[in-house]
Design a protein around this motif. Structure first.
Motif, PDB file in Angstrom:
ATOM      1  N   ALA A   1       6.634  35.855 -59.050  1.00 14.41           N
ATOM      2  CA  ALA A   1       5.339  35.209 -58.842  1.00 14.41           C
ATOM      3  C   ALA A   1       5.286  33.847 -59.537  1.00 14.41           C
ATOM      4  O   ALA A   1       4.736  32.883 -58.994  1.00 14.41           O
ATOM      5  N   ALA A   2       5.868  33.774 -60.735  1.00 15.71           N
ATOM      6  CA  ALA A   2       5.924  32.496 -61.447  1.00 15.71           C
ATOM      7  C   ALA A   2       6.729  31.473 -60.657  1.00 15.71           C
ATOM      8  O   ALA A   2       6.316  30.315 -60.494  1.00 15.71           O
ATOM      9  N   ARG A   3       7.863  31.912 -60.149  1.00 14.80           N
ATOM     10  CA  ARG A   3       8.705  31.029 -59.327  1.00 14.80           C
ATOM     11  C   ARG A   3       7.935  30.501 -58.126  1.00 14.80           C
ATOM     12  O   ARG A   3       7.950  29.302 -57.829  1.00 14.80           O
ATOM     13  N   ASP A   4       7.233  31.411 -57.423  1.00 13.65           N
ATOM     14  CA  ASP A   4       6.522  31.011 -56.208  1.00 13.65           C
ATOM     15  C   ASP A   4       5.389  30.039 -56.516  1.00 13.65           C
ATOM     16  O   ASP A   4       5.146  29.093 -55.749  1.00 13.65           O
ATOM     17  N   ARG A   5       4.687  30.250 -57.629  1.00 16.13           N
ATOM     18  CA  ARG A   5       3.595  29.337 -57.995  1.00 16.13           C
ATOM     19  C   ARG A   5       4.121  27.923 -58.227  1.00 16.13           C
ATOM     20  O   ARG A   5       3.544  26.944 -57.756  1.00 16.13           O
ATOM     21  N   VAL A   6       5.220  27.850 -58.958  1.00 15.17           N
ATOM     22  CA  VAL A   6       5.766  26.539 -59.308  1.00 15.17           C
ATOM     23  C   VAL A   6       6.333  25.844 -58.077  1.00 15.17           C
ATOM     24  O   VAL A   6       6.043  24.656 -57.817  1.00 15.17           O
ATOM     25  N   LEU A   7       7.125  26.560 -57.287  1.00 13.96           N
ATOM     26  CA  LEU A   7       7.743  25.934 -56.116  1.00 13.96           C
ATOM     27  C   LEU A   7       6.707  25.541 -55.073  1.00 13.96           C
ATOM     28  O   LEU A   7       6.861  24.527 -54.392  1.00 13.96           O
ATOM     29  N   SER A   8       5.639  26.338 -54.954  1.00 14.86           N
ATOM     30  CA  SER A   8       4.583  25.985 -54.006  1.00 14.86           C
ATOM     31  C   SER A   8       3.920  24.666 -54.414  1.00 14.86           C
ATOM     32  O   SER A   8       3.653  23.802 -53.558  1.00 14.86           O
ATOM     33  N   ALA A   9       3.663  24.509 -55.715  1.00 14.93           N
ATOM     34  CA  ALA A   9       3.045  23.275 -56.200  1.00 14.93           C
ATOM     35  C   ALA A   9       3.982  22.087 -56.016  1.00 14.93           C
ATOM     36  O   ALA A   9       3.548  21.001 -55.582  1.00 14.93           O
ATOM     37  N   TYR A  10       5.259  22.275 -56.323  1.00 10.08           N
ATOM     38  CA  TYR A  10       6.229  21.194 -56.157  1.00 10.08           C
ATOM     39  C   TYR A  10       6.349  20.782 -54.695  1.00 10.08           C
ATOM     40  O   TYR A  10       6.332  19.595 -54.355  1.00 10.08           O
ATOM     41  N   SER A  11       6.482  21.777 -53.812  1.00  8.16           N
ATOM     42  CA  SER A  11       6.661  21.482 -52.384  1.00  8.16           C
ATOM     43  C   SER A  11       5.418  20.864 -51.784  1.00  8.16           C
ATOM     44  O   SER A  11       5.506  20.021 -50.878  1.00  8.16           O
ATOM     45  N   GLY A  12       4.236  21.266 -52.275  1.00  3.72           N
ATOM     46  CA  GLY A  12       2.988  20.693 -51.771  1.00  3.72           C
ATOM     47  C   GLY A  12       2.889  19.209 -52.041  1.00  3.72           C
ATOM     48  O   GLY A  12       2.278  18.464 -51.269  1.00  3.72           O
ATOM     49  N   PHE A  13       3.485  18.776 -53.140  1.00  2.00           N
ATOM     50  CA  PHE A  13       3.486  17.347 -53.463  1.00  2.00           C
ATOM     51  C   PHE A  13       4.580  16.614 -52.710  1.00  2.00           C
ATOM     52  O   PHE A  13       4.360  15.539 -52.145  1.00  2.00           O
ATOM     53  N   SER A  14       5.785  17.201 -52.704  1.00  2.00           N
ATOM     54  CA  SER A  14       6.928  16.562 -52.048  1.00  2.00           C
ATOM     55  C   SER A  14       7.912  17.636 -51.600  1.00  2.00           C
ATOM     56  O   SER A  14       8.417  18.392 -52.437  1.00  2.00           O
ATOM     57  N   PRO A  15       8.203  17.740 -50.313  1.00  2.00           N
ATOM     58  CA  PRO A  15       9.190  18.723 -49.851  1.00  2.00           C
ATOM     59  C   PRO A  15      10.538  18.572 -50.545  1.00  2.00           C
ATOM     60  O   PRO A  15      11.209  19.578 -50.823  1.00  2.00           O
ATOM     61  N   GLU A  16      10.934  17.330 -50.837  1.00  2.00           N
ATOM     62  CA  GLU A  16      12.216  17.122 -51.512  1.00  2.00           C
ATOM     63  C   GLU A  16      12.192  17.687 -52.922  1.00  2.00           C
ATOM     64  O   GLU A  16      13.156  18.302 -53.380  1.00  2.00           O
ATOM     65  N   LEU A  17      11.067  17.494 -53.627  1.00  2.00           N
ATOM     66  CA  LEU A  17      10.919  18.043 -54.977  1.00  2.00           C
ATOM     67  C   LEU A  17      11.047  19.561 -54.934  1.00  2.00           C
ATOM     68  O   LEU A  17      11.730  20.167 -55.772  1.00  2.00           O
ATOM     69  N   GLY A  18      10.409  20.188 -53.951  1.00  3.48           N
ATOM     70  CA  GLY A  18      10.481  21.639 -53.815  1.00  3.48           C
ATOM     71  C   GLY A  18      11.873  22.114 -53.452  1.00  3.48           C
ATOM     72  O   GLY A  18      12.341  23.140 -53.958  1.00  3.48           O
ATOM     73  N   ARG A  19      12.548  21.379 -52.581  1.00  4.40           N
ATOM     74  CA  ARG A  19      13.894  21.777 -52.159  1.00  4.40           C
ATOM     75  C   ARG A  19      14.876  21.776 -53.327  1.00  4.40           C
ATOM     76  O   ARG A  19      15.652  22.716 -53.512  1.00  4.40           O
ATOM     77  N   ILE A  20      14.833  20.716 -54.132  1.00  7.95           N
ATOM     78  CA  ILE A  20      15.737  20.640 -55.284  1.00  7.95           C
ATOM     79  C   ILE A  20      15.364  21.725 -56.302  1.00  7.95           C
ATOM     80  O   ILE A  20      16.238  22.387 -56.864  1.00  7.95           O
ATOM     81  N   GLY A  21      14.072  21.925 -56.528  1.00  5.94           N
ATOM     82  CA  GLY A  21      13.643  22.949 -57.459  1.00  5.94           C
ATOM     83  C   GLY A  21      14.088  24.336 -57.044  1.00  5.94           C
ATOM     84  O   GLY A  21      14.502  25.151 -57.878  1.00  5.94           O
ATOM     85  N   ARG A  22      14.027  24.630 -55.754  1.00  2.83           N
ATOM     86  CA  ARG A  22      14.405  25.957 -55.253  1.00  2.83           C
ATOM     87  C   ARG A  22      15.876  26.273 -55.543  1.00  2.83           C
ATOM     88  O   ARG A  22      16.251  27.428 -55.771  1.00  2.83           O
ATOM     89  N   GLU A  23      16.699  25.234 -55.565  1.00  2.20           N
ATOM     90  CA  GLU A  23      18.127  25.449 -55.810  1.00  2.20           C
ATOM     91  C   GLU A  23      18.377  26.075 -57.176  1.00  2.20           C
ATOM     92  O   GLU A  23      19.322  26.859 -57.343  1.00  2.20           O
ATOM     93  N   PHE A  24      17.551  25.781 -58.165  1.00  6.76           N
ATOM     94  CA  PHE A  24      17.723  26.343 -59.496  1.00  6.76           C
ATOM     95  C   PHE A  24      17.529  27.860 -59.492  1.00  6.76           C
ATOM     96  O   PHE A  24      18.125  28.575 -60.306  1.00  6.76           O
ATOM     97  N   PHE A  25      16.683  28.348 -58.575  1.00  7.22           N
ATOM     98  CA  PHE A  25      16.417  29.782 -58.494  1.00  7.22           C
ATOM     99  C   PHE A  25      17.434  30.493 -57.606  1.00  7.22           C
ATOM    100  O   PHE A  25      17.727  31.671 -57.810  1.00  7.22           O
ATOM    101  N   GLU A  26      17.933  29.775 -56.612  1.00  5.58           N
ATOM    102  CA  GLU A  26      18.897  30.379 -55.692  1.00  5.58           C
ATOM    103  C   GLU A  26      20.282  30.474 -56.305  1.00  5.58           C
ATOM    104  O   GLU A  26      21.103  31.282 -55.870  1.00  5.58           O
TER     105      GLU A  26
END
Length: 610
Positions: free
Chosen positions: A331-356
């Motif tokens: 849930a923590a991961r989803d909250r953070v990535l949702s906020a990042y992606s909402g601002f910039s898809p690129e920010l969210g994409r790079i952030g998601r890599e840390f979890f994957e």
């Protein structure tokens, strides 16, 4: 001046409280992208190659820089960078292994051995930066007509900031080689001591991180027991921590004296590529705002908790309406990535890599480094994040913070090892901005007035920890280093300075018990990175101003300009980076613009409280 091979990890302070409880399965990092283990043959191969390359580099170029062309100098810098990156990879692996479990003697020996070997190898490279700084301006400018060398202009610009403070080659080499038995050795002693400490809290025996997390427990008796336990544990080691602090402060005084720095914080400011006067403006603005920020907020908090006075163990107490339920890691991961992606898809994409990928270590275990940090390692690899995740709302903010560092480090890596690193004053931009994005997303989704107030108060507390507390830390360091110049300080004298700044910064809502005098001793920044802490306040105020511009919509194409700011890494200074947003950190009004955001949140809480 030589580079630090253990690239600076952006450390979170112990001021970020986290409560107990471990929800679900937490990720552990896999360091094999650096090396498989301390016995990995590739590690020895890299060290041997780096040693041979460094010796050849010295033989080919020592004493010859004035006579070579701009193209040849560019090639020399590329060779130098390649060797430095190998050494940086080795030290990143050694330091991250140590952070994984500092109680394991093998990790301590491995880190020390690598420091000694890397220091010996890099001694062959030391001449290069020293001789670059000896080049006359006209000569260097002539060489910079080479397009190949022009690429490295930011590296040369930042290197030459230290030109007036450079010593003779022999003294520089002595200081370089003695580092492993000097400051680095005292740092290791501090880390190993804290990692091995046990703190008694009621019927439990906890490590330091676990005990500090109890300071945000909903039960006041538990918080008090944790506070007394921390005081007792560090009090037992007070003689050692006092010796470490005195020794490192004196060591800094000696080196600063030789280098002719005007005051103790000047060397850090040079490394941060920020003028002393800009830091002074920030510090002055925050100190002047103590009454309107922390004093005002904690008076409200005392009322909310029904207390005539707050004790130090109440500072991070949860509010009556605060949601204290555990937040699972997913849930923590989803909250953070949702906020990042909402601002910039690129920010969210790079952030998601840390979890994957196994780039995050959030597991709670004995011997692990406390707090949180993001380590950039080297551009040919990737950053790693360390957290101690207890499942509370503030842990989610810590995750958002450290992920911001990680994404920033990925975006800047294209500039290579020498120019991807960001000065500390700007290194906090992406982390604090990521926190703000996450907070606003959570706050905007909350409709219950009481829970909304609790969220807003939690954000104010985080901002006070980041701004007021860190400037109080900076003031404490300033007072301590100034006092140390008059002679060795006793535990009581250091404690008195600590209590002075805490009283000034937190205000009349608090009544401090004498046992709080020892709390200066657990702050790792005072040992590892003197005068680092103002960078948090710098970053928070900067982001507040930057986020205000974003909300106003006054800057077209804000998202892309923000991503360009992160991609710039260390190639641009703060004036150049902020100019596209119409901001100037050298203007004292800039800091008040950032502080007014915190004051505005407190205004909103007062209206709700009324």
């Amino acid at each position: 001046m030589q580079l630090s091979h253990a690239r600076s990890a952006s450390r979170d302070t112990a001021g970020r409280p986290q409560a107990a409880g471990v929800p679900g399965t937490l990720p552990e990092w896999d360091l094999s992208d650096l090396y498989a283990s301390s016995a990995d043959p590739a590690l020895e191969t890299d060290l041997a190659r780096a040693e041979a390359d460094a010796k050849a580099f010295h033989a080919a170029l020592a004493g010859r820089l004035p006579g070579i062309s701009g193209d040849d100098l560019a090639e020399a810098i590329r060779r130098y960078e390649a060797i430095e990156e190998v050494l940086g990879r080795v030290m990143s692996f050694a330091s991250l292994s140590f952070a994984t479990d500092a109680q394991d003697p093998a990790n301590g020996r491995f880190l020390q051995t690598m420091q000694e070997r890397v220091t010996a190898i890099s001694s062959n490279l030391l001449f290069f930066t020293l001789e670059l700084n000896k080049l006359e301006e006209a000569d260097l400018e002539a060489k910079l007509r080479s397009p190949a060398l022009e690429r490295f202009r930011p590296f040369l610009r930042d290197l030459r900031v230290f030109r007036p403070h450079q010593l003779s080659d022999e003294v520089e080499r002595l200081l370089h080689e003695k580092e492993v038995t000097g400051r680095a050795a005292w740092n290791r002693l501090f880390d190993e001591t804290v990692a091995a400490m046990e703190v008694k809290v009621g019927g439990e025996v906890l490590n330091v991180s676990g005990a500090l997390n109890k300071l945000s427990d909903p039960d006041r008796a538990v918080r008090q027991a944790a506070a007394k336990g921390v005081s007792a544990a560090f009090g037992e080691k007070a003689r050692l921590f006092t010796l470490i602090t005195n020794t490192l402060a004196k060591d800094k005084e000696i080196v600063d004296g030789w280098r002719k720095y005007p005051r103790p914080g000047s060397s850090r400011n040079r490394a941060n590529m920020v003028e002393d006067e800009v830091v002074d403006a920030l510090v002055t603005a925050v100190i002047e705002s103590f009454p309107s920020l922390s004093h005002r907020y904690y008076a409200m908090k005392a009322r909310w908790l029904g207390l005539p006075k707050l004790q130090h163990w109440d500072r991070n107490a949860p509010l009556p309406d605060e949601d204290s339920s555990d937040i699972p890691w997913d849930a923590a991961r989803d909250r953070v990535l949702s906020a990042y992606s909402g601002f910039s898809p690129e920010l969210g994409r790079i952030g998601r890599e840390f979890f994957e990928k196994p780039w995050i270590d959030a597991v709670l275990r004995p011997g692990k480094a406390s707090g949180a940090f993001a380590h950039p390692t080297v551009p040919s690899a990737h950053p790693y994040l360390l957290l101690n995740y207890h499942g509370k709302a503030r842990d989610v903010m810590t995750l958002a913070h450290e992920l911001g560092h990680g994404v920033h480090q990925v975006l800047a890596s294209g500039h290579g090892y020498l120019m991807s690193g960001t000065p500390l004053t700007l290194a906090e931009t992406a982390s604090v901005f990521g926190e703000m994005l996450t907070f606003r997303a959570v706050l905007d989704a909350e409709t219950d007035p009481k829970r909304r107030r609790a969220l807003l108060a939690g954000k104010v507390e985080d901002m006070l920890n980041t701004v007021v507390r860190q400037i109080a830390f900076y003031r404490f360091e300033t007072l301590l280093h100034d006092a140390r110049r008059k002679g060795e300080l006793s535990r009581e004298e250091i404690g008195a300075l600590w209590m002075q700044v805490q009283t000034e910064s937190l205000g009349p809502a608090f009544e401090f018990t004498p046992d709080y005098e020892i709390y200066w001793s657990y702050i790792p920044h005072f040992v590892h990175t003197p005068f680092y802490v103002y960078a948090y306040a710098f970053g928070d105020c900067l982001v507040n101003a930057l986020y205000g511009v974003f909300q106003e919509g006054s800057v077209p194409d804000f998202q892309n300009k923000y991503m360009d700011l992160l991609r710039a890494g260390g190639t641009l200074r703060h004036k150049e980076l902020l100019a596209p947003f119409g901001l100037d950190a050298s203007d004292p009004a800039f800091w008040h613009k950032g502080l007014n955001v915190i004051s505005g949140f407190i205004d909103e809480l007062e209206r709700a409280d009324g």
